[in-house]
Scaffold this active site. Structure first.
Site: not given
Lengths: 91, 461
Positions: B387-389, B428
């Site tokens: 997700n965040d990456v 995050a």
């Protein structure tokens, strides 16, 4: 303790830095388990303590030898197990 | 014959073999040979020590080696690959424990004779200070990773103040001890405080920050071993410890860069969790849902497919199903690659190990920097459990907490298929605009199940 030990530390640090920098990111997990096994070298200090004739030293040494051996034996075995998995498929 | 001299030569050979061993890790083809060098080096060092003439009694040595080997081998053979982050964390604790005990023993022995020089006290102090906090810090990381304790960050008011203050006190005691090496009470107070600090610094750290913590502990364990070398005047310990310390240090840098955290932030271990910040634009755009058939249809039209795995793949144990899909696509003549973000997963190289276990060829595992420049020529990008990456807000939204973090530019691919259980945010806690892009298709469900269904669909033809 002599100044030459500091030379060794600095030089080994530089060698380590240059070598590790070239380790392929694909193998970063095996790198961790390998360096872990290698730093199990504190086993040599532990052996001397466990093999002395002082009872306190022997007990501390026994625990240290056990902990370090877990890292050395387990670390190398698991690194080998992981590295065996990294194969190139024939196409 | 003077065995001391012989032992020194054996240690020198060991040190060379360790260096050659790590050099082998520069490529998967030379890695195993390298490990054999390192193993021979270790064997030599142990034998060299045993014949050095310093060993007076043997019973405890034999017990320790037999028990340690049995535990180590059992862990290596039976631990599943998915448990690797825990295992690595635990081994840092063992390594540090050995270093601390050797240090304590040395302190006791020297105190009896009343002869601890300032330089020696500096080495011993450094060893137990870093060793002790590595023991508890690694055990905490182990507990969080194996979910024995809650993996979510524990924070309280004034936490940073407490952490910094306790670290300063410990360093203060350390300096005091250098000038008053006979004060053994303070020596043990320092160890106790250091053990507490290890707990303090890992408390506020959540799952996705674990790669940094593990790397940092790797470095500390190495430094503690090197300091042991100073304390007992053993050169091979200094060299091996420096190699380990350098390795952990470099990994920490790589991980911190990949998370866009400052270097100082990493050095002091004050990683902490990013503040949950839902600022930024609330998304009003609709998402596009895809089913299994739609996905298959799009994949069949593709020439180049890139799979981007994240921690979700590890949780769902979907790596084998992912590889099966890759095989099916390759059968159709489609080029399949895997793009790995440095901090995907819970430790450096986590995704690579899982995919290698599933038999993915290592030359298909590509780094972020390698894949990004050609991302616009990718027909379909499959994001699985990441997700965040892959959040483009890191590139565009200055208000985003992850702004500046390097990401895999999946949004530049012609079609992006995001496999996710739900619309929940990533670690995050940030909204991901990727999901709302017109070229993004959401495929909801358990990663492993969805992958297996896709494979079955392909096999039907």
């Amino acid at each position: 303790m002599s100044i030459e030990l500091i030379y060794i530390l600095i030089l080994a640090g530089f060698v380590g830095f240059e070598i590790i920098r070239k380790v392929t990111p694909t193998l970063h997990t095996p790198l961790m388990s390998a360096t872990n096994a290698i730093s199990g070298i504190s086993l040599v200090g532990s052996l001397v303590a466990a093999g002395s004739d002082d009872s306190t030293a022997r007990i501390l040494g026994l625990i240290a030898v056990t902990a370090a051996t877990i890292n050395v034996v387990g670390g190398f075995m698991i690194t080998e197990r992981m590295l065996k998995m990294f194969k190139k498929k024939e196409k | 014959m003077d065995f001391t001299y012989l032992t020194e030569i054996v240690y020198l050979i060991s040190a060379i073999l360790f260096i050659l061993g790590l050099k082998g890790l520069s490529h998967p083809e030379t890695a195993r040979r390298g490990m054999h060098y390192a193993e021979v080096g270790m064997l030599l060092a142990v034998v060299g020590t045993l014949v050095s003439g310093k060993i007076l009694t043997w019973d405890f040595i034999i017990v320790g080696i037999v028990v340690g080997s049995a535990i180590g081998a059992a862990m290596a053979i039976f631990m599943p690959m998915t448990a690797m982050p825990q295992r690595i964390a635990l081994s840092h604790a063992f390594g540090a424990l050995a270093a601390v005990l050797v240090g304590v023993n040395e302190f006791i022995a020297l105190s009896k004779h009343g002869e601890i020089s300032q330089a020696l006290m500096a080495a011993l102090g450094f060893e137990v200070l870093f060793g002790a906090l590595t023991i508890t810090g690694s055990l905490m990381a182990f507990g969080k990773l194996s979910e024995m304790i809650s993996g979510s960050p524990v924070t309280y008011k004034g936490q940073n103040f407490v952490n910094i203050l306790s670290f300063l006190i410990a360093v203060g005691i350390f300096v005091y001890l250098i000038f008053n090496p006979t004060n053994s009470a303070m020596f043990y107070v320092m160890i106790g405080l250091s053990l507490a600090i290890g707990i303090f610094i890992v408390l506020p750290i959540g799952g996705a920050d674990m790669p940094v913590v593990i790397s940092l502990m790797n470095s500390y364990a190495g430094l503690a071993a090197a300091a042991t070398g100073f304390a007992i005047d053993n050169k091979v310990l200094i060299i091996a410890g420096s190699l380990d310390g350098a390795s952990g240090f470099i990994l920490s840098i790589v991980m911190s860069k990949a998370m866009n955290r400052s270097f100082a932030n990493v050095l002091f271990g004050a990683v902490g969790s990013p503040q949950v910040n839902t600022a930024g634009l609330a998304e009003t755009r609709p998402i596009t849902r895809f089913g299994i058939e739609d996905t298959k249809f799009v994949l069949e039209q593709a020439e180049r497919v890139v799979i981007v795995p994240g921690y979700g793949m590890a949780v769902a144990q979907a790596q084998h199903a992912v590889r099966e899909l890759g095989d099916e696509l390759e059968k159709q003549g489609i080029k399949v690659e895997y793009a790995i973000h440095p901090v995907a997963g819970r430790m450096p190289g986590h995704m690579n190990v899982l995919l290698a276990e599933a038999n993915v060829s290592y030359d298909q595992l590509l780094e972020m920097e390698v894949i990004n420049p050609s991302m616009d020529t990718v027909d379909v990008c499959i994001v699985i459990g990441a997700n965040d990456v892959v959040n483009p807000a890191a590139r565009t939204d200055k208000g985003s907490p992850i702004y500046g973090m390097p990401i895999i530019d999946v949004d530049k691919a012609k079609t992006v298929i995001v496999m996710k259980r739900s619309m929940a945010t990533g670690f995050a806690g940030i909204e991901n605009p990727l999901f709302y892009e017109p070229n993004t298709k959401m495929l909801f469900g358990d990663a492993k199940k969805v992958m297996q269904e896709l494979v079955t669909e392909f096999k039907k033809v």
